[in-house]
Motif scaffolding. Sequence first.
Motif, mmCIF file in Angstrom:
data_model
loop_
_atom_site.group_PDB
_atom_site.id
_atom_site.type_symbol
_atom_site.label_atom_id
_atom_site.label_comp_id
_atom_site.label_asym_id
_atom_site.label_seq_id
_atom_site.Cartn_x
_atom_site.Cartn_y
_atom_site.Cartn_z
ATOM 1 N N TYR A 263 72.921 29.703 66.656
ATOM 2 C CA TYR A 263 71.550 29.281 66.396
ATOM 3 C C TYR A 263 71.543 28.128 65.405
ATOM 4 N N LEU A 264 70.589 27.223 65.535
ATOM 5 C CA LEU A 264 70.298 26.287 64.462
ATOM 6 C C LEU A 264 69.481 27.032 63.409
ATOM 7 N N GLU B 101 62.775 31.237 62.525
ATOM 8 C CA GLU B 101 61.523 30.812 61.889
ATOM 9 C C GLU B 101 60.555 30.228 62.921
ATOM 10 N N VAL B 102 61.071 29.421 63.839
ATOM 11 C CA VAL B 102 60.238 28.846 64.896
ATOM 12 C C VAL B 102 59.650 29.960 65.765
ATOM 13 N N VAL C 274 59.272 35.103 74.853
ATOM 14 C CA VAL C 274 59.147 33.765 74.278
ATOM 15 C C VAL C 274 60.510 33.071 74.355
ATOM 16 N N LEU C 275 60.496 31.800 74.739
ATOM 17 C CA LEU C 275 61.731 31.027 74.868
ATOM 18 C C LEU C 275 61.690 29.824 73.938
ATOM 19 N N THR C 276 62.843 29.432 73.440
ATOM 20 C CA THR C 276 62.980 28.150 72.748
ATOM 21 C C THR C 276 63.801 27.223 73.634
ATOM 22 N N GLY C 277 63.917 25.975 73.233
ATOM 23 C CA GLY C 277 64.807 25.057 73.928
ATOM 24 C C GLY C 277 66.237 25.279 73.471
ATOM 25 N N THR D 72 66.391 24.934 69.387
ATOM 26 C CA THR D 72 66.796 25.647 68.179
ATOM 27 C C THR D 72 68.100 26.419 68.311
ATOM 28 N N CYS D 73 68.790 26.295 69.449
ATOM 29 C CA CYS D 73 70.063 26.996 69.606
ATOM 30 C C CYS D 73 71.006 26.173 70.477
ATOM 31 N N VAL D 74 72.272 26.543 70.441
ATOM 32 C CA VAL D 74 73.308 25.749 71.114
ATOM 33 C C VAL D 74 74.228 26.670 71.913
#
Length: 286
Positions: free
Chosen positions: A77-78, A83-84, A99-102, A181-183
């Motif tokens: 994770y970044l 938090e996001v 919920v999804l992040t990029g 927010t993640c890799v």
Amino acid sequence: MIATAIESVRAQSYCHWELIVIDDGSDDDTESVVTSYKDQRIRYIRQVHAERSAARNRGMALSKGDWVCFLDSDDYYLENHLEVLAGYIEKNRLGEAMVLTGIEIEDASSGSRIKHPLIKTQQVNVLKEIWETFILMDTVCVSRKILDHHRFDVRFNLWEDTHLWLRIASRYRLCQIASYTCVQRNHTANSVVLGMQRVRLHNVRQYMLAIDDLFLHHAASVGSFLSDDDRIEYKNRKLAMYLYQAGMNGQIRAALVIWWMAIINKPSLYLWLEFPKIFLRPLKRK
């Protein structure tokens, strides 16, 4: 690589988290790496090898939070990931939702990254959008109220994640946050990479069974979004992918079996033209 994953959670700007590490029967020094962290928020659980679906289900069952995230041991994770997510969930007063992040895909050898496409959640048929774009594991945050009723199907260790995401998205709200927010790290020991270096018929069959199962046992929920033609076309694309890779690997027997599976699924001129290539591709490799 698991140390990097753990450190990325410990470095989060949002600190109200618990980290449950499920060791699915590893034979390396995973235990010593994880237990070296003297952080009470980190729990290490070792189990007899039962594959990824069972491991993730166990972690979900042991979790105490209202929301559950996932992180594969070779990704990270970044620092703003949680938090996001927490901010978005609170701002929108989300209850039962996914919920999804990029996410960015990182080449482990060069360090270069590319952005994985976001899910267009406003599409009328979001289920088709999911299996065209794919939801990657590290991006997901799901209400545990949903996960109390929907788990990974332990029969499947390929496509098991998409199987679950489609079931959830057909019933509950799906939200996409346009923040990366993640890799996910691509490397030579990655399970996807290894799976293509030598195509295993067991994996191909399991992949096809998982797709069929979604339509057979979950038709009441997904049937409003996806048709049998969608199922056949999707299997056709995946079988074509495996057929090509088996041919490139020089796996003639595997290629022949996959070709026959593809013909049964959907006969086409393309497949008949591919048949002689099953024998020609290995010759080109020599």
